[in-house]
Design a protein around this motif. Structure first.
Motif, short mmCIF file in Angstrom:
data_model
loop_
_atom_site.label_atom_id
_atom_site.label_comp_id
_atom_site.label_asym_id
_atom_site.label_seq_id
_atom_site.Cartn_x
_atom_site.Cartn_y
_atom_site.Cartn_z
N GLY A 261 18.15 45.87 45.07
CA GLY A 261 19.32 45.77 45.95
C GLY A 261 20.14 47.04 45.85
O GLY A 261 20.33 47.74 46.82
N PHE A 262 20.64 47.32 44.65
CA PHE A 262 21.43 48.53 44.38
C PHE A 262 22.63 48.63 45.30
O PHE A 262 23.10 49.72 45.58
N GLN A 522 17.39 42.44 37.86
CA GLN A 522 18.12 42.60 36.60
C GLN A 522 17.72 41.60 35.53
O GLN A 522 18.21 41.67 34.41
N HIS A 524 18.02 38.08 35.52
CA HIS A 524 18.94 36.97 35.25
C HIS A 524 18.24 35.70 34.79
O HIS A 524 18.81 34.92 34.05
N THR A 527 18.11 36.41 31.01
CA THR A 527 19.33 36.60 30.23
C THR A 527 20.27 35.40 30.34
O THR A 527 20.93 35.04 29.36
N SER A 564 27.81 40.24 37.20
CA SER A 564 27.13 38.98 36.85
C SER A 564 27.39 38.57 35.41
O SER A 564 27.73 37.42 35.15
N THR A 565 27.21 39.48 34.48
CA THR A 565 27.42 39.14 33.07
C THR A 565 28.91 38.92 32.79
O THR A 565 29.28 37.92 32.18
N VAL A 682 28.64 43.37 23.41
CA VAL A 682 27.49 42.65 22.85
C VAL A 682 26.36 42.63 23.87
O VAL A 682 26.59 42.36 25.06
N ASN A 685 20.38 40.88 25.95
CA ASN A 685 18.97 41.24 25.82
C ASN A 685 18.87 42.77 25.79
O ASN A 685 18.88 43.42 26.85
N GLN A 692 17.90 48.67 32.36
CA GLN A 692 18.96 48.98 33.31
C GLN A 692 19.40 50.44 33.15
O GLN A 692 19.61 51.15 34.14
N VAL A 755 26.64 46.26 32.56
CA VAL A 755 25.95 47.52 32.27
C VAL A 755 25.09 48.01 33.44
O VAL A 755 24.61 49.14 33.44
N GLY A 756 24.94 47.15 34.47
CA GLY A 756 23.95 47.42 35.51
C GLY A 756 24.14 48.72 36.28
O GLY A 756 23.19 49.23 36.88
N1 MCN Z 1 23.01 42.45 30.16
C1 MCN Z 1 22.90 42.16 28.81
N2 MCN Z 1 23.95 42.44 27.96
C2 MCN Z 1 25.09 43.01 28.43
C3 MCN Z 1 25.21 43.33 29.80
C4 MCN Z 1 24.14 43.02 30.65
O1 MCN Z 1 21.86 41.68 28.37
N3 MCN Z 1 26.11 43.27 27.61
C5 MCN Z 1 21.93 42.12 31.09
C6 MCN Z 1 22.39 41.03 32.06
O2 MCN Z 1 22.36 39.76 31.55
C7 MCN Z 1 21.51 41.27 33.26
C8 MCN Z 1 21.40 42.79 33.27
O3 MCN Z 1 21.65 43.21 31.91
O4 MCN Z 1 20.27 40.66 33.08
C9 MCN Z 1 22.45 43.44 34.20
O5 MCN Z 1 23.67 42.80 34.00
P1 MCN Z 1 25.10 43.21 34.62
O6 MCN Z 1 25.56 44.45 34.00
O7 MCN Z 1 25.95 42.01 34.52
O8 MCN Z 1 24.83 43.55 36.14
P2 MCN Z 1 24.41 42.55 37.32
O9 MCN Z 1 23.44 41.59 36.81
O10 MCN Z 1 25.62 42.06 38.01
O11 MCN Z 1 23.61 43.53 38.25
C10 MCN Z 1 24.24 44.31 39.22
C11 MCN Z 1 23.98 45.78 39.01
C12 MCN Z 1 24.29 46.51 40.26
S1 MCN Z 1 25.82 46.28 40.93
C13 MCN Z 1 23.37 47.32 40.86
S2 MCN Z 1 23.88 48.21 42.20
C14 MCN Z 1 22.03 47.41 40.34
C15 MCN Z 1 21.94 47.07 38.90
O12 MCN Z 1 22.62 45.95 38.61
N4 MCN Z 1 21.00 47.04 41.13
C16 MCN Z 1 19.77 46.83 40.53
N5 MCN Z 1 20.70 47.16 38.35
C17 MCN Z 1 19.61 46.91 39.11
N6 MCN Z 1 18.39 46.74 38.55
C18 MCN Z 1 17.33 46.42 39.33
N7 MCN Z 1 16.13 46.24 38.74
N8 MCN Z 1 17.45 46.27 40.67
C19 MCN Z 1 18.63 46.46 41.29
O13 MCN Z 1 18.74 46.29 42.60
#
Ligand code: MCN
Ligand code: CUN
Length: 803
Positions: A261-262, A522, A524, A527, A564-565, A682, A685, A692, A755-756
């Motif tokens: 998506g990104f 990502q 989900h 995690t 999301s997280t 923290v 995963n 990411q 962190v995404g």
């Molecule tokens: N996570 C974790 N520990 C943390 C933070 C995050 O284990 N402290 C894990 C989460 O549980 C999740 C993943 O890392 O499985 C990403 O978490 P998070 O930072 O909450 O981000 P989102 O899940 O909300 O993802 C959105 C973010 C965005 S905005 C874009 S743009 C993007 C990104 O994620 N697009 C992606 N990474 C991507 N990765 C893939 N493969 N594809 C996309 O389209």
């Protein structure tokens, strides 16, 4: 539970996913992906399904004189041809954007960018639909386009949005943050002031799967089902309800597997509305999938910020003030995605990671004849631009003062004791220890040795006039603000940004979690199961995550801005803790003890101090559904729901160091090493977090060195294929060197931060800083992205090499 950096250790007890919580758990979703059994929108085939195709404008700006569809309608396989006029009759020719503007679904008056949607054909096959596009005859009267945002506000510039009554120019908004007066005073008596113009070019998220939809209007039940590539199913449902006047319970949005998506899949595109109308008109399901060029030319772009930065400091390197003016190119319709109150997203977090007395930014948004819908591409709502700006300014200051850029940063970074920190533009950073993170990166890099190697090479190049590669070292330190967001501070189109979560526990202790966020890669499904497993002490494999279907999940705003997280992850922890508390009452009845006298050990409630007397979550679940007598007023079962309204955003941060070699003969840049130390609190995963970060670093290489959505002076799009718009591959990427620090978020129930997008936000500045550092002997202060061989070569032509 601030466990060690790697959670509870690799793969824990039992098989990989017999693991009871955080750690390097193998991704559950990969079982289908590695077998080629993912289910994407384009895999969906409904009985009687028709195919849509869009006729697009060849002009960037033209008046629409006539659209003749007679020949297309006569095509034997065509079932419907929809034009702007058809839609106007249904009051659907225009739709609201995510920024409270309107956007044409199909043009009625003018076309305002190349590739704009003009007509929609529905046919028995995809090929017939495409063929029939060529039978449509459109008469255009070409108009002069506005291609360069810097001319959009000139006297006599062509007026793009003459559809809006009373509009006389191409200005969308003027917006500012910070204290202009105070900042002015700091600049007036500053010892050193540096200014620099820079462009963060227009780029594209370019997911491998393009956007698409299968719309299915059931005339009998009156229910509309759409399978679509959306990062935010519930938000899309509400927008469809408002646009089409359908009740929400008669709309089901299903988001199946998504191939990236990104940010590209946040918005609603005209093709979606056309497919829905196509299904209503024909009474059959209609599929519409973009091709690659359509995706690159017409869907959400990112950045396109013309920035002027000014930094004020003392001679001995204390940064005092930061001032920025931005001209933001938003394209023909203001469709950027960000919280309503912030037309420049979170750009005003631009003081970044530094302790700065005064700051001010002013952003002017303008219309141009380009595709709408900005902010996408892992941006944390425009923090990418902000992080890039401040990190370039710091390097410019370091060069001016003759100070090492690492040293200058260490002198000005926020210190651990300053948290929670209130920034000059109104943010409250939750937690951090920045110098420790930068030092960790410098240790991994061997920073002093790298500088020594560089000095040695420069000396040899100067003496012997060697033509070898020039070595550059670039640092960037970033702070993000992710996890939008607190209801009192933000909304999107009036929708508050809290997320629901529902957790059911079956009698045998297996659990089903229902959430509103939508994974696009990502992980989900893994995690979020880990969060439940961690809180209930049951195996990760015993938790199923249901998402991506509005009929089956609670309301929430979706996945973007790395929320999301921080938001749904927190909701999941809270709902699991509710279940755990309900289990405590049931366990009290089972153990004939006062629930207050029980204590939780992972997976079990025990009588305090007596591990021999306890009940596991599985035993409790069975009892909760059984015939055990429960105290008065206690319901059976363990299920729970919650809505989580985050008290603040989370502020992940990181220190990145790039080492590059630049060939002065060709201008080619090679990223030799890249060190990334991320702190996202923290880690649920660590393996997924590292994945990411890897992805985001590759994005950074792409933007810094290869990518730009360019236009010629007529507004023709010059990057409409992967031949012209380049994606980084493993060939351009070094083997990433990752490190980590863990500073838990104090307000997140798990201490986690998002962190995404971190690596996409933080990495471009490190690479650009490294390239400019390599070119230092030529007296180069700045060069705009993308630093392609041609651009780098041009920058150093005619400049003498001096050390
Ligand atoms: N996570 C974790 N520990 C943390 C933070 C995050 O284990 N402290 C894990 C989460 O549980 C999740 C993943 O890392 O499985 C990403 O978490 P998070 O930072 O909450 O981000 P989102 O899940 O909300 O993802 C959105 C973010 C965005 S905005 C874009 S743009 C993007 C990104 O994620 N697009 C992606 N990474 C991507 N990765 C893939 N493969 N594809 C996309 O389209
Ligand atoms: Cu800004 S791209 Mo992500 O937020 O979907």
């Amino acid at each position: 539970s601030a466990s060690g950096p790697n959670g509870h250790g690799p793969n824990g007890h039992g098989g990989p996913n017999g693991h009871h919580g955080f750690g390097r758990v193998a991704r559950k979703e990969d079982a289908r992906f590695i077998r080629g059994q993912g289910n994407y929108v384009d895999d969906i085939k409904l009985p009687g399904m028709l195919y849509g195709a869009i006729l697009r404008s060849p002009h960037a700006h033209a008046r629409l004189l006539s659209v003749d569809t007679a020949a297309a309608e006569a095509h034997p396989q065509v079932r419907a041809v929809i034009t702007g006029e058809t839609l106007a009759g249904l009051n659907l020719a225009w739709m609201p954007t995510l920024s409270n503007d309107v956007q044409a679904v199909l043009a009625t008056d003018k076309v305002r960018y190349q590739g704009q949607e003009v007509a929609f054909v529905v046919a028995e096959t995809h090929y017939a639909a495409r063929d029939a596009l060529e039978l449509i005859d459109v008469d255009y009267e070409a108009l002069p386009p506005v291609v360069d945002a810097r001319t959009a506000l000139d006297d006599g510039a062509p007026l793009i949005r003459d559809d809006v009554e009373g509009r006389t120019d191409n200005r969308i908004f003027d917006w500012e943050a910070g204290d202009a007066e105070q900042t002015g005073r700091v600049f007036d008596d500053a010892e050193v002031v540096i200014a620099q113009d820079m462009l963060y070019p227009r780029v594209h998220p370019a997911p491998l799967e393009t956007c698409g939809i299968v719309a299915d209007m059931d005339k009998v039940t009156g229910k509309l089902t759409v399978h679509t590539t959306t990062q935010a199913p519930h938000a899309h449902r509400t927008v469809y309800a408002l646009v089409a006047g359908l009740p929400e319970h008669k709309i089901r949005v299903v988001s199946p597997d998504i191939g990236g998506g990104f940010g590209n899949k946040v918005g609603i595109y005209p093709g979606y509305v056309c497919a829905i109308v196509g299904s209503i008109v024909t009474g059959r399901p209609v599929k519409w999938m973009e091709d690659r060029s359509e995706n690159l030319m017409t869907t959400s772009f990112a950045r396109d910020y013309h920035m002027r930065g000014e930094i004020a400091a003392t001679r001995d390197g204390r940064i005092r003030g930061l001032r920025v003016e931005v001209l933001a190119d938003h394209g023909a319709f203001n469709g950027t995605a960000q919280p309503t109150k912030f037309p420049a997203g979170f750009f005003h977090v631009f003081t970044g990671s530094y302790d700065i007395e005064a700051a001010h930014c002013a952003v002017t948004g303008v219309y141009t004849n380009k595709a709408p819908g900005g902010v996408a591409y892992a941006c944390s709502f425009r923090i990418t631009e902000a992080a890039y700006l401040v990190e370039r300014m710091i390097d410019l200051l370091a060069a001016e003062l003759g100070t090492d850029p690492a040293e200058l940063r260490l002198r000005n970074l926020l210190r651990a004791e300053q948290f929670p920190y209130s920034s000059p533009t109104g943010w409250e950073y939750d937690s951090g220890d920045y110098p420790r993170t930068l030092r960790t990166a410098m240790d991994i890099a061997g920073y002093d040795e790298l500088r020594a190697e560089q000095a040695d090479r420069r000396a040899r190049a100067a003496d012997a006039r060697e033509d070898g590669p020039l070595m550059g070292i670039g640092i960037s330190f970033f702070t993000e603000a992710v996890g939008a967001g607190p209801r009192k501070h933000m909304d999107i189109l009036g929708l508050g940004m809290a997320d629901g979560a529902e957790l059911r526990v079956h009698p045998t202790g297996k659990a089903v979690l229902r959430i509103s966020v939508q994974t696009q890669g990502q992980g989900h499904e893994t995690t979020f199961a880990q969060i439940v497993a961690h809180e209930l002490g049951i195996p990760v494999d015993d938790v199923d995550v249901v998402h991506g279907d509005t009929d089956q999940t609670p309301f929430g705003l979706g996945t973007y801005g790395s929320r999301s997280t921080p938001v749904s992850g927190a909701a999941t922890a809270v709902v699991a803790r509710k279940v755990r508390e309900r289990a405590r009452i049931v366990a009290g009845a089972m153990l004939e003890a006062d629930p207050e006298d029980l204590e939780w050990t992972p997976g079990r409630w025990i009588v305090r101090g007596d591990p021999s007397s306890g009940a596991t979550m599985q035993e409790i679940a069975m009892a909760a559904h059984g015939s055990l007598e429960l105290p008065d007023g206690v319901e059976g079962h363990l299920d729970a729901t919650t809505v989580y309204n985050p008290p603040n955003l989370t502020y992940p941060f990181g220190a990145y160091i790039a080492v590059v070699d630049v060939d002065p003969g060709t201008g080619k840049v090679t990223v030799r090493r890249f060190i990334a130390v991320d702190d996202c609190g923290v880690r649920i995963n660590p393996m997924i977090v590292e994945g990411q970060v890897h992805g985001g670093l590759a994005d950074g290489v792409g933007m810094a060195l290869m990518q730009v959505m360019a236009f010629d002076e007529d507004g023709n799009h010059l990057g409409a294929s992967f031949m012209d718009y380049l994606l980084p591959t493993s060939m351009e990427c070094p083997s990433w060197e990752l490190g980590e620090t863990v500073t838990p978020s104090p307000h997140h129930p798990l201490g986690a931060k998002g962190v995404g997008e971190s690596a996409t936000v933080g990495s471009p500045a490190a690479i650009v800083n490294a390239v400019v550092d390599a070119l230092h002997p030529y007296g180069v202060r700045h060069a705009d992205m993308p630093l392609t061989p041609a651009n780098v070569w041009r920058v150093i032509q005619g400049r003498p090499f001096r050390t």
